[in-house]
Structures are given as C-alpha cells and as structure tokens.
Design a protein around this motif. Structure first.
Motif, PDB file in Angstrom:
ATOM      1  N   ILE A 155      16.623  11.473 -11.068  1.00 39.02           N
ATOM      2  CA  ILE A 155      15.995  12.205 -11.743  1.00 39.02           C
ATOM      3  C   ILE A 155      15.978  11.591 -13.285  1.00 39.02           C
ATOM      4  O   ILE A 155      15.132  11.283 -14.035  1.00 39.02           O
ATOM      5  CB  ILE A 155      16.579  13.675 -12.095  1.00 39.02           C
ATOM      6  N   ARG A 156      17.430  10.947 -13.605  1.00 38.04           N
ATOM      7  CA  ARG A 156      17.456  10.398 -15.139  1.00 38.04           C
ATOM      8  C   ARG A 156      16.685   9.007 -15.068  1.00 38.04           C
ATOM      9  O   ARG A 156      16.095   8.787 -16.174  1.00 38.04           O
ATOM     10  CB  ARG A 156      19.041  10.023 -15.297  1.00 38.04           C
ATOM     11  N   ALA A 157      16.599   8.444 -14.019  1.00 40.15           N
ATOM     12  CA  ALA A 157      15.904   7.108 -13.895  1.00 40.15           C
ATOM     13  C   ALA A 157      14.310   7.290 -14.150  1.00 40.15           C
ATOM     14  O   ALA A 157      13.401   6.617 -14.899  1.00 40.15           O
ATOM     15  CB  ALA A 157      16.077   6.314 -12.795  1.00 40.15           C
ATOM     16  N   ALA A 158      13.839   8.444 -13.631  1.00 38.64           N
ATOM     17  CA  ALA A 158      12.537   8.660 -13.836  1.00 38.64           C
ATOM     18  C   ALA A 158      12.155   9.197 -15.017  1.00 38.64           C
ATOM     19  O   ALA A 158      11.302   8.803 -15.700  1.00 38.64           O
ATOM     20  CB  ALA A 158      11.977   9.926 -12.854  1.00 38.64           C
ATOM     21  N   TYR A 159      13.071   9.982 -15.839  1.00 36.11           N
ATOM     22  CA  TYR A 159      13.041  10.358 -17.099  1.00 36.11           C
ATOM     23  C   TYR A 159      12.935   9.155 -18.203  1.00 36.11           C
ATOM     24  O   TYR A 159      12.147   9.119 -19.105  1.00 36.11           O
ATOM     25  CB  TYR A 159      13.965  11.627 -17.544  1.00 36.11           C
ATOM     26  N   ALA A 160      13.774   8.384 -17.946  1.00 36.32           N
ATOM     27  CA  ALA A 160      13.933   7.201 -18.494  1.00 36.32           C
ATOM     28  C   ALA A 160      12.859   6.272 -18.710  1.00 36.32           C
ATOM     29  O   ALA A 160      12.663   5.858 -19.850  1.00 36.32           O
ATOM     30  CB  ALA A 160      15.356   6.561 -18.258  1.00 36.32           C
ATOM     31  N   SER A 161      12.474   6.035 -17.649  1.00 38.14           N
ATOM     32  CA  SER A 161      11.056   5.145 -17.380  1.00 38.14           C
ATOM     33  C   SER A 161      10.031   5.753 -18.068  1.00 38.14           C
ATOM     34  O   SER A 161       9.276   5.131 -18.908  1.00 38.14           O
ATOM     35  CB  SER A 161      10.862   4.972 -15.899  1.00 38.14           C
ATOM     36  N   LEU A 169      11.638  12.509 -30.832  1.00 36.00           N
ATOM     37  CA  LEU A 169      12.034  11.073 -31.146  1.00 36.00           C
ATOM     38  C   LEU A 169      11.217  10.403 -31.866  1.00 36.00           C
ATOM     39  O   LEU A 169      11.518   9.667 -32.859  1.00 36.00           O
ATOM     40  CB  LEU A 169      11.984  10.518 -29.715  1.00 36.00           C
ATOM     41  N   LEU A 170       9.800  10.691 -31.811  1.00 36.71           N
ATOM     42  CA  LEU A 170       8.872   9.885 -32.711  1.00 36.71           C
ATOM     43  C   LEU A 170       8.943  10.217 -34.025  1.00 36.71           C
ATOM     44  O   LEU A 170       8.587   9.502 -34.978  1.00 36.71           O
ATOM     45  CB  LEU A 170       7.263  10.298 -32.268  1.00 36.71           C
ATOM     46  N   LEU A 222      15.245  13.293 -33.285  1.00 35.31           N
ATOM     47  CA  LEU A 222      16.211  12.777 -32.649  1.00 35.31           C
ATOM     48  C   LEU A 222      16.254  11.493 -32.414  1.00 35.31           C
ATOM     49  O   LEU A 222      15.317  10.704 -32.640  1.00 35.31           O
ATOM     50  CB  LEU A 222      15.997  13.236 -31.091  1.00 35.31           C
ATOM     51  N   ARG A 223      17.320  10.693 -32.736  1.00 33.51           N
ATOM     52  CA  ARG A 223      17.412   9.250 -33.024  1.00 33.51           C
ATOM     53  C   ARG A 223      18.169   8.277 -31.902  1.00 33.51           C
ATOM     54  O   ARG A 223      18.108   7.330 -31.638  1.00 33.51           O
ATOM     55  CB  ARG A 223      18.358   8.830 -34.162  1.00 33.51           C
ATOM     56  N   ASP A 224      18.798   9.301 -30.690  1.00 38.05           N
ATOM     57  CA  ASP A 224      19.358   8.901 -29.652  1.00 38.05           C
ATOM     58  C   ASP A 224      18.473   9.110 -28.494  1.00 38.05           C
ATOM     59  O   ASP A 224      18.556  10.014 -27.778  1.00 38.05           O
ATOM     60  CB  ASP A 224      20.671   9.166 -29.534  1.00 38.05           C
ATOM     61  N   GLU A 225      17.684   7.950 -27.952  1.00 38.07           N
ATOM     62  CA  GLU A 225      16.795   8.029 -27.018  1.00 38.07           C
ATOM     63  C   GLU A 225      17.780   8.353 -25.722  1.00 38.07           C
ATOM     64  O   GLU A 225      17.097   9.038 -24.799  1.00 38.07           O
ATOM     65  CB  GLU A 225      16.142   6.845 -26.481  1.00 38.07           C
ATOM     66  N   ASN A 226      18.988   7.624 -25.365  1.00 44.04           N
ATOM     67  CA  ASN A 226      19.673   7.859 -24.301  1.00 44.04           C
ATOM     68  C   ASN A 226      20.197   9.384 -24.172  1.00 44.04           C
ATOM     69  O   ASN A 226      20.052   9.945 -23.128  1.00 44.04           O
ATOM     70  CB  ASN A 226      20.841   6.953 -24.114  1.00 44.04           C
ATOM     71  N   ALA A 227      20.487   9.917 -25.327  1.00 42.17           N
ATOM     72  CA  ALA A 227      21.003  11.375 -25.323  1.00 42.17           C
ATOM     73  C   ALA A 227      19.994  12.302 -24.915  1.00 42.17           C
ATOM     74  O   ALA A 227      20.089  13.116 -24.148  1.00 42.17           O
ATOM     75  CB  ALA A 227      21.563  11.721 -26.815  1.00 42.17           C
ATOM     76  N   VAL A 237      17.312  11.630 -22.970  1.00 40.56           N
ATOM     77  CA  VAL A 237      17.124  11.378 -21.700  1.00 40.56           C
ATOM     78  C   VAL A 237      18.254  12.062 -20.834  1.00 40.56           C
ATOM     79  O   VAL A 237      18.118  12.933 -19.917  1.00 40.56           O
ATOM     80  CB  VAL A 237      16.878   9.879 -21.137  1.00 40.56           C
ATOM     81  N   ASP A 238      19.444  12.073 -21.272  1.00 49.00           N
ATOM     82  CA  ASP A 238      20.495  12.628 -20.753  1.00 49.00           C
ATOM     83  C   ASP A 238      20.424  14.196 -20.510  1.00 49.00           C
ATOM     84  O   ASP A 238      20.611  14.895 -19.564  1.00 49.00           O
ATOM     85  CB  ASP A 238      21.831  12.405 -21.262  1.00 49.00           C
ATOM     86  N   ALA A 239      19.842  14.829 -21.745  1.00 44.03           N
ATOM     87  CA  ALA A 239      19.888  16.228 -22.039  1.00 44.03           C
ATOM     88  C   ALA A 239      18.503  16.667 -20.645  1.00 44.03           C
ATOM     89  O   ALA A 239      19.095  17.738 -20.186  1.00 44.03           O
ATOM     90  CB  ALA A 239      19.412  16.337 -23.240  1.00 44.03           C
ATOM     91  N   ILE A 240      17.680  16.130 -20.686  1.00 47.08           N
ATOM     92  CA  ILE A 240      16.474  16.651 -19.765  1.00 47.08           C
ATOM     93  C   ILE A 240      16.812  16.428 -18.401  1.00 47.08           C
ATOM     94  O   ILE A 240      16.615  17.135 -17.566  1.00 47.08           O
ATOM     95  CB  ILE A 240      15.077  16.230 -20.454  1.00 47.08           C
ATOM     96  N   ALA A 241      17.581  15.279 -18.223  1.00 49.36           N
ATOM     97  CA  ALA A 241      17.872  14.905 -16.905  1.00 49.36           C
ATOM     98  C   ALA A 241      19.003  16.031 -16.485  1.00 49.36           C
ATOM     99  O   ALA A 241      18.776  16.247 -15.183  1.00 49.36           O
ATOM    100  CB  ALA A 241      18.550  13.583 -16.593  1.00 49.36           C
TER     101      ALA A 241
END
Length: 208
Positions: free
Chosen positions: A93-99, A174-175, A179-184, A186-190
């Motif tokens: 799930i995280r990989a899908a959201y990250a992509s 993000l745009l 929010l400035r941390d893309e990884n954070a 993605v972690d949150a929604i995953a």
C-alpha cells in the motif's frame, strides 16, 4: 533506404496527437488561459487554421488533453493495483501511494490544474476530470478483493471516497507548501489505509 509513407489516416492521427501534446505542454507550463488555439497550433508546428481541421474549438482539445492526462493516471493506478502483494499489505500500500504521489508531484502544474478543476462542472476540463475520477474510484472498489476485503457496494464506495479525498488533500497540501515532507504524507495515508483495511477484514471475520 526509402522511408514508408504514412497513410492519410496515420498522418491525421499523428497531427492530432501533436496538437494534444502541444495543448498539454502549454497547460503544464503556462496554464489554461494561455492555451489559445493559435499557441496550441504553433506548439504543434502548424498554422492556426489547421487546428480547426482536427478540433472544433478550444474545449474540444481541452477534453482530449484531459482524457490523455487522465489515461496516464489511470494506467499508473491499474499498474499499482496489479502489483499489490497481499503477503505484505502495508509495504504494498505504501509503495502504491509513494508511486502515485511522486507521479503527481513530478507534474506540479498539471496536478494543480487537475485539483483546481476536478469539481468544476462548468468547464470541459472539470467534467472530464470528474468522469475520470469516477472511473478511478470504480477501479479501486473493484480491486478490494485483492486486499481480502468484501463489502457491500455502498459501504466500499464510502470508504474509497475517504481514501481518494485524503490523497487529493495531501497532494494539494504538498503543492501549496502546507506539508513539506512527502515521505511523512505518504506514511500517514498508507497507515490510515492499512488500518482501515485491517479493521474491515477483522470485522468481516468476526461476523462469520
């Protein structure tokens, strides 16, 4: 070696494709108001009258461009769903959201246009994006079986609506720089998605 000549149909389709690509490039770089028929034709290496051989007006090419943008997103979504690994749901799930997040953020101007117009039924971009979002939601609902989640259709659609709204909200934040941390993000929604699926799976097992 003699180069094979294009048929009239092939030549027409190639020119149409150049016009669509030109429209997308102008939308990407300068936004909707800058995408005049003259500029689109020029970007395709054509004179303005040639534009009207292929498209009736600006709305017609905007619709074609929106469909093309959406097609790329839907294909990416389908690919991520196909690659889902049920033995490692959180990682998959995280990989899908990250992509998906990376793909949207790699085209910030197109993503801003998509986010701005997705609920605007008064424009052809809005109507087309809304139709494509409905298609994406349906794709996700149909994929729930891969996550061992079986729900009534109305219940599944309500949960997927939450996930889609969450993802689009994070992209917007993000745009906009909220929010400035893309990884954070993605972690949150995953994490929220994984927790939701686990809860639904547990509830289903308990009802058996």
């Amino acid at each position: 070696m003699e180069t094979a000549r294009l048929t009239r149909k092939e030549s027409t389709e190639l020119t149409r494709r150049r016009l669509i690509d030109g429209a997308i490039e102008i939308l990407r770089s300068d936004g909707v108001t800058a995408a005049t028929t003259g500029r689109i034709a020029n970007a395709a290496g054509l004179k303005q009258p040639s534009f009207y051989v292929h498209f009736a007006d600006r709305d017609a090419i905007f619709e074609a461009a929106a469909v093309e943008i959406g097609r790329r997103v839907i294909e990416m979504l389908k690919r991520q769903l196909t690659e889902f690994d049920p033995t490692h749901p959180r990682r998959a799930i995280r990989a899908a959201y990250a992509s998906m997040t990376a793909a949207f953020l790699s085209e910030p101007e197109l993503t801003r246009i998509f986010l701005r117009h997705r609920t605007d039924d008064g424009t052809v971009l809005g109507r087309t994006f809304r139709k494509l979002l409905d298609q994406a939601r349906n794709e996700i609902v149909e994929s729930l079986g891969r996550y061992q989640v079986v729900l009534p259709r109305d219940t599944a659609e309500a949960h997927i609506e939450l996930l889609v709204a969450g993802l689009l909200g994070l992209l917007e934040a993000l745009l906009a720089g909220r929010l400035r941390d893309e990884n954070a993000a993605v972690d949150a929604i995953a994490g929220a998605t994984t927790a939701m699926f686990r809860s639904l799976t547990k509830e289903r097992k308990e009802k058996k």
